[in-house]
Structures are given as C-alpha cells and as structure tokens.
Write a protein that holds these residues in place. Structure first.
Motif, PDB file in Angstrom:
ATOM      1  N   LEU A 124       0.808  -1.214   0.000  1.00 40.39           N
ATOM      2  CA  LEU A 124       0.000   0.000   0.000  1.00 40.39           C
ATOM      3  C   LEU A 124       0.842   1.265   0.000  1.00 40.39           C
ATOM      4  O   LEU A 124       0.542   2.239  -0.681  1.00 40.39           O
ATOM      5  CB  LEU A 124      -0.915   0.001   1.229  1.00 40.39           C
ATOM      6  CG  LEU A 124      -1.954  -1.110   1.305  1.00 40.39           C
ATOM      7  CD1 LEU A 124      -2.736  -0.990   2.599  1.00 40.39           C
ATOM      8  CD2 LEU A 124      -2.888  -1.059   0.126  1.00 40.39           C
ATOM      9  N   THR A 234      -7.873  -3.455   2.132  1.00 40.67           N
ATOM     10  CA  THR A 234      -6.986  -2.287   2.228  1.00 40.67           C
ATOM     11  C   THR A 234      -7.121  -1.607   3.584  1.00 40.67           C
ATOM     12  O   THR A 234      -6.129  -1.258   4.225  1.00 40.67           O
ATOM     13  CB  THR A 234      -7.302  -1.296   1.098  1.00 40.67           C
ATOM     14  OG1 THR A 234      -7.148  -1.937  -0.171  1.00 40.67           O
ATOM     15  CG2 THR A 234      -6.376  -0.101   1.157  1.00 40.67           C
ATOM     16  N   PRO A 244      -1.593  -6.530   2.496  1.00 36.84           N
ATOM     17  CA  PRO A 244      -2.862  -6.230   1.821  1.00 36.84           C
ATOM     18  C   PRO A 244      -3.317  -7.331   0.873  1.00 36.84           C
ATOM     19  O   PRO A 244      -4.501  -7.683   0.850  1.00 36.84           O
ATOM     20  CB  PRO A 244      -2.561  -4.933   1.068  1.00 36.84           C
ATOM     21  CG  PRO A 244      -1.073  -4.923   0.892  1.00 36.84           C
ATOM     22  CD  PRO A 244      -0.525  -5.593   2.110  1.00 36.84           C
TER      23      PRO A 244
END
Length: 300
Positions: A124, A234, A244
């Motif tokens: 992420l 997420t 994730p």
C-alpha cells in the motif's frame, strides 16, 4: 476517518476500487473459457517486466504491461498452434518470466529483492502518483472492453465454434481477452501482488455464480464482491498492519464460503417453487447458461 488523511492511503484506496472492478470483470470470461489460471501465468511473465523497468529506469507498471501483453499474445498463439508441446512451452514461458524478473531486478542499480516483494504480494505504501495514473488509464481500457464487447466476448467464451459460424472474429476476440487479462494483472499488482492477482480474478466470479441466475447478475455480483473485498482488505491492512494482498484474497475466499452456504437453501426454495409451476418450460434465467442461445437469454 483518519485513514483518508494520508495521501498514500487515498492512492491505495483508489487503486483498490479499480482493481476490485477490473479483476472480476475480466475473470468472468476466463472462468467461462476454463482458463481460470491464466492470470497466474501472466503474473509470472509480468515479473520480467517489473525487473526490466528497474533495470532500464522506466516505470515498472508500464514495462510490466508491455511484457504481460506480449506474453498473453504468445500464450494464445501457443494455445492455437502448440498442440502436444503446448503445455511444455507454457511452462517454460511462466518459469522463464519468474527467473527473468529476479535476474533483472538484481542487476538493476536501484533494484533489490525488497522491491520485487512489493510487486509480488502488493504494497500500500509504495503506490505512487504515477502508479495511480497508470492504473486509471489501464482500468479504463479494461472496463471499456469488458462492457463494450460483453455480447461478443460472452458468445466466444460459451461456444467458439458457434461464435465462428455466426461470423464473429473469434481469434481476434480471444487475443483481446488475453490482452485485457494481461492489463488487469498489471492494474492489480500494486494492491494484490502478481502472485495473488489470479485469485481476485476467479474467486469473486465463483462466489457470484452461487447466487447469480444470469450472466448479467453474476457479472454485477462479482464486481460488487471485488470492490468490497479490496476496500475491506486495504482498510484492514492499514489498521492491523497485515499484508494487503493476502488479506484481500482471504476476504474473497470468505465471501465465497458465505455465499456457498447461502446458495443451498436458496436452491431448495427455488426448486420447491418450480415444482409447483410449469416444469416443462425452461427457466427465464439461469446461472450463466451454456446453450448457444444463451447470449440472448441473459440479456448481456
């Protein structure tokens, strides 16, 4: 929500939504064609593109897209002409893609195994503005193809011979499906990772098939599941500090289990309702019909 206070999470959530839309949108055609593992194979090939991107100091996303598209076209050519040695050629293509990615990224001056890991399993915090731009452009292409040509792609996925007889350019559509799958892999690799993207292309579709009674319904449910699990994964990754890609895939499998459990009583209820009616007629809708007239029946 403090999660939206950070620019990197805003980028990650936008990328997650786009991945949740595009992966099932392509996956439904791959499942119908019995090519559920095609995304996994393209993911292996895309590793070479990522490595070349670092080696040539070019965007890994765009380089992976280029290499993935070439690999997908080669896979289709092997499927057409490979015959008895097709499986061997595909195996060499997949494993060669993995080896090429590892080699190139280690030869790159700024590359490292840590860089490769973020593309293999998703990351992420590393989704940049340029990545988001590339993902938006590629996702727009995938949506245009999967929705704009849904009738033609559905017909070819159901019965290639019948589609060919009706005058559809079957080979062109097969190539377009392969290219779209390749683009989807590169769209998803920053969020889910190259090694897990195939699950997001297939499992939401399998889950949607448990309750969907038509192609259109299955398509919509699969996309809804995809968006839900990518956003959920997420957000969970941010708050719980977990990977994730793995989180999203586990949530997807969880959705499949839940819908499978719900499908059994629903099927029994439909069967009892059908038993009281006219059993000589075909149902108006069915779960992704397999007849040659299916494209008209489902209203795609």
């Amino acid at each position: 929500m403090d999660i939206l206070d950070y620019a990197f999470m805003q980028r990650a959530l936008l990328a997650a939504v786009l991945v949740g839309i595009t992966a099932p949108a392509v996956g439904i055609y791959l499942v119908q064609r019995r090519q559920a593992l095609m995304g996994d194979g393209i993911g292996h090939v895309a590793m070479t593109g990522v490595g070349l991107g670092f080696l040539l100091t070019w965007s890994p996303v765009w380089m992976a897209t280029l290499v993935s598209v070439l690999g997908a076209v080669l896979m289709e050519l092997i499927r057409w002409y490979g015959k008895t040695r097709g499986d061997l050629a595909l195996a060499m293509l997949f494993y060669g893609g993995m080896a090429g990615g590892v080699m190139f990224i280690n030869l790159a001056p700024t590359g490292s195994n840590a860089n490769l890991t973020s593309y293999l399993f998703g990351s992420l915090s590393t989704v940049s503005d340029s990545d988001v731009t590339a993902i938006c452009v590629l996702a727009a292409f995938v949506v245009l193809v999967t929705l704009g040509l849904r009738r033609q792609l559905f017909a070819v996925s159901q019965d290639e011979e019948f589609a060919r007889v009706t005058g559809l350019p079957v080979r062109v559509l097969n190539l377009l499906t392969a290219v779209t799958a390749a683009v989807t892999v590169t769209v998803a690799m920053r969020v889910v990772g190259l090694l897990l993207v195939s699950a997001l292309m297939v499992v939401p579709v399998a889950a949607a098939q448990q309750i969907g009674r038509s192609f259109a319904a299955t398509f919509a449910i699969a996309v809804a599941i995809g968006v839900s699990v990518t956003i959920g994964g997420t957000v969970t990754s941010y708050y719980q500090d977990v990977p994730p890609g793995a989180t999203i895939v586990l949530l997807t499998i969880g959705a499949f289990i839940v819908l499978t459990a719900l499908a059994t009583p629903l099927a029994r209820r439909r069967a009892r309702a059908g038993a009281g009616g006219d059993t000589t007629a075909d149902p108006a809708e069915c779960s992704i019909p397999g007849s040659r007239a299916a494209a008209d029946e489902v209203g795609v």
